[in-house]
Design a protein around this motif. Structure first.
Motif, PDB file in Angstrom:
ATOM      1  N   ILE A  75      -0.058 -15.215  -9.632  1.00  0.00           N
ATOM      2  CA  ILE A  75       0.708 -14.558 -10.709  1.00  0.00           C
ATOM      3  C   ILE A  75       1.770 -13.622 -10.126  1.00  0.00           C
ATOM      4  N   ILE A  98       5.976 -13.664 -10.729  1.00  0.00           N
ATOM      5  CA  ILE A  98       6.860 -12.512 -10.982  1.00  0.00           C
ATOM      6  C   ILE A  98       7.935 -12.449  -9.910  1.00  0.00           C
ATOM      7  N   ALA A 118      12.046 -12.341  -9.785  1.00  0.00           N
ATOM      8  CA  ALA A 118      12.696 -11.111  -9.303  1.00  0.00           C
ATOM      9  C   ALA A 118      13.659 -11.415  -8.155  1.00  0.00           C
ATOM     10  N   LYS A 151      12.421 -11.925  -3.201  1.00  0.00           N
ATOM     11  CA  LYS A 151      12.581 -11.070  -2.027  1.00  0.00           C
ATOM     12  C   LYS A 151      11.245 -10.969  -1.294  1.00  0.00           C
ATOM     13  N   LEU A 207       9.019  -7.770  -1.037  1.00  0.00           N
ATOM     14  CA  LEU A 207       8.449  -7.301  -2.301  1.00  0.00           C
ATOM     15  C   LEU A 207       7.036  -7.832  -2.524  1.00  0.00           C
ATOM     16  N   ALA A 209       4.318  -5.576  -1.367  1.00  0.00           N
ATOM     17  CA  ALA A 209       4.346  -4.339  -2.158  1.00  0.00           C
ATOM     18  C   ALA A 209       3.720  -4.543  -3.523  1.00  0.00           C
ATOM     19  N   LEU A 210       4.012  -5.690  -4.157  1.00  0.00           N
ATOM     20  CA  LEU A 210       3.476  -5.925  -5.502  1.00  0.00           C
ATOM     21  C   LEU A 210       2.044  -6.430  -5.453  1.00  0.00           C
ATOM     22  N   GLY A 211       1.736  -7.219  -4.444  1.00  0.00           N
ATOM     23  CA  GLY A 211       0.432  -7.848  -4.398  1.00  0.00           C
ATOM     24  C   GLY A 211      -0.676  -6.930  -3.907  1.00  0.00           C
ATOM     25  N   PRO A 228      -1.392  -3.603  -4.220  1.00  0.00           N
ATOM     26  CA  PRO A 228      -2.129  -2.763  -5.169  1.00  0.00           C
ATOM     27  C   PRO A 228      -3.046  -3.556  -6.078  1.00  0.00           C
ATOM     28  N   ILE A 229      -2.619  -4.767  -6.474  1.00  0.00           N
ATOM     29  CA  ILE A 229      -3.446  -5.569  -7.380  1.00  0.00           C
ATOM     30  C   ILE A 229      -4.686  -6.072  -6.660  1.00  0.00           C
ATOM     31  N   MET A 282      -6.179  -4.584  -3.956  1.00  0.00           N
ATOM     32  CA  MET A 282      -6.960  -3.582  -3.235  1.00  0.00           C
ATOM     33  C   MET A 282      -8.408  -3.451  -3.697  1.00  0.00           C
ATOM     34  N   PRO A 283      -8.665  -3.343  -5.019  1.00  0.00           N
ATOM     35  CA  PRO A 283     -10.075  -3.234  -5.430  1.00  0.00           C
ATOM     36  C   PRO A 283     -10.889  -4.434  -4.971  1.00  0.00           C
ATOM     37  N   LEU A 324     -11.719  -4.165  -1.302  1.00  0.00           N
ATOM     38  CA  LEU A 324     -12.784  -3.199  -1.023  1.00  0.00           C
ATOM     39  C   LEU A 324     -14.150  -3.825  -1.260  1.00  0.00           C
ATOM     40  N   TYR A 341     -13.554 -10.394 -11.118  1.00  0.00           N
ATOM     41  CA  TYR A 341     -12.203  -9.887 -10.894  1.00  0.00           C
ATOM     42  C   TYR A 341     -11.186 -11.025 -10.976  1.00  0.00           C
ATOM     43  N   ILE A 352      -8.176 -11.662 -13.741  1.00  0.00           N
ATOM     44  CA  ILE A 352      -6.775 -11.878 -13.346  1.00  0.00           C
ATOM     45  C   ILE A 352      -6.253 -13.181 -13.954  1.00  0.00           C
TER      46      ILE A 352
END
Lengths: 245, 231
Positions: free
Chosen positions: B156, B160, B164, B167, B170, B173-175, B177-178, B180-181, B184, B213, B217
């Motif tokens: 997904i 995006i 966009a 690039k 990017l 950078a975008l992937g 944070p999504i 990270m959980p 972990l 998770y 998503i």
């Protein structure tokens, strides 16, 4: 509250120099002054905290910030749904952006105050506590959103993609806010439900805490309005420049 | 556009056709596969070289494995949508199939690609870093669940990203944070499979979490993809 329709001031009334809603803004300022004095004078030092219990006073400022980060994310989520489902206009997009910006701001504040508290209470400024991890990843989500916005040139496409990104990041946000801090195996240093349980805080703590939260909410709405007004002025300026050129 | 079917194609057969088309065009150039494998092998050499000079704790080794998989997957999986935009076949695809089928087809293709990466770099990593295999089946289940969910999120974000402007920088950078959980939980679960005394149900909960998770998503992607795609 005039939070959603702050700019309905017609053109002819703009000559009026008085700022809109000055009274409640003064009230917010006064209210927070009282909260600050009460937090340091009216409430006693809490048992079990270092510096004679004074470290516990941080919760009056740290926790509302953390809650506002979350609230701001919910505001952004709401406007994103509105944007995708119904109204594809620039106004809604702007509100999503502002909510994410303010969420980022409060996230930074909550991280800094939390780190200060951890330094005093737990002996280290960073402990890899589940909630500390959560807030840092929330910070990343906000930053990623802002990066995405800056990467797309076309304004309509930017609005659509960033709204979609907000909605996708609900999944990690839910995990970070509710699931990860409550996994017993990860052993959070943060208490999990002091705010709503009966034994958690003394009545005085509760009064000051919720008053502080209300005050912070007032500041949030105020910031939101200022930022919205600024964005509108900027847009009007660029429009005028386009017409002139 | 109706969500159920368009003319002669049902949702399923359209998704299948897209999957077959993607596999065929991938075999023509092997860009995604080759770049991923080369990236993984290069990373592994560096990691193996570093690990040989001292014994890092198991958790660090596991983290290295997941980070490698993450970047390998992200460098290759973003290809599916960017490829369509670059070759200009996006409009044709949009007319030929409903958005749901496009998402399903692309997701299946990415799952296959992720499976290949995981099968190649997983055993190599374990051999190279000398990680223990106390519970092999639990380990495989954890790796599979983690890789599937990683792939869902990457797909997904790739959609995006293609809109966009594709690039490259990017994507991380975008992937990140999504994911990270997920990372972990995956780290924690992989660590558990290295210890023989951990009961199965403890690991099963973690696997359930990883899969949940991924499903969340996918559900979110299914809702949002038509908006991103039909722009």
């Amino acid at each position: 509250m005039s939070f959603m329709t702050a700019d309905s001031t017609p053109q002819n009334r703009r000559t009026n120099t008085k700022l809109p809603g000055l009274e409640w803004k003064l009230l917010v300022g006064l209210w927070l002054c009282v909260v600050i004095v009460a937090a340091f004078k009216w409430v006693h030092g809490a048992f079990g905290f270092t510096l004679n219990g004074n470290a516990g006073r941080l919760i009056f400022f740290h926790v509302p910030q953390a809650e506002l980060t979350f609230t701001s994310f919910m505001v952004a989520t709401w406007f994103s749904i509105v944007y995708l489902a119904k109204r594809r206009n620039r106004e809604v997009d702007r509100k999503i952006e502002i909510a994410m910006e303010l969420g980022f701001l409060f996230c930074v504040l909550a991280t800094i105050t939390g780190s200060m508290f951890a330094g005093v209470m737990w002996g280290s400024y960073w402990n890899w506590d589940p909630r500390e991890i959560s807030i840092v990843i929330m910070l990343l989500i906000y930053a990623a959103y802002l990066v995405l916005r800056s990467a797309v040139v076309d304004s309509e496409q930017r609005a659509m993609l960033s709204a979609a990104y907000v909605l996708i990041s609900i999944v990690p946000a839910i995990f970070l806010i509710w699931v990860i801090p409550r996994i017993p195996a990860l052993g959070s240093l943060h208490p999990s439900d002091t705010l709503f349980s009966r034994q958690g805080m003394s009545p005085r703590y509760k009064i000051v805490f919720w008053s502080s939260f209300l005050g912070f909410l007032g500041v949030y709405v105020w910031l939101f309005q200022i930022r919205l007004r600024l964005a509108r002025l900027q847009e009007r300026k660029t429009e005028r420049e386009l017409i002139a050129s | 556009m109706s969500t159920g079917s368009t003319g002669q194609f049902s949702l399923f057969s359209a998704a299948w056709a897209i999957l077959v088309k993607d596999i065929r065009s991938e075999f023509r150039t092997r860009v995604a596969l080759n770049s991923i494998l080369l990236f993984s092998v290069t990373t592994m050499l560096i990691v193996g070289f570093a690990a040989a000079s001292g014994e890092p704790p198991p958790m660090v080794k596991i983290a290295l494995f997941w980070v490698t998989l993450f970047f390998a997957a992200f460098s290759g999986l973003s290809h599916v949508f960017i490829h369509e935009t670059e070759t200009g076949s996006e409009i044709a695809l949009r007319m030929a199939a409903p958005p749901g089928a496009v998402l399903a087809g692309k997701l299946c293709f990415n799952l296959l690609l992720t499976a290949v990466i995981a099968v190649v770099i997983g055993p190599l990593f374990w051999l190279m870093l000398g990680l223990s295999m106390a519970r092999p089946f639990a380990l495989i289940a954890v790796l599979a669940a983690g890789a599937i969910s990683l792939c869902d999120a990457a797909t997904i974000v790739a959609a995006i990203l293609a809109k966009a402007g594709g690039k490259g920088a990017l994507f991380g950078a975008l992937g990140f944070p999504i994911l990270m959980p997920l990372m972990l939980v995956a780290l924690h679960a992989t660590r558990l499979t290295l210890i023989a005394e951990i009961p199965t149900d403890v690991i099963a909960i973690q696997i359930g979490g990883l899969l949940a998770y991924g499903i969340m998503i996918i559900a979110m992607s299914a809702i949002l993809f038509p908006f991103i795609w039909d722009q």
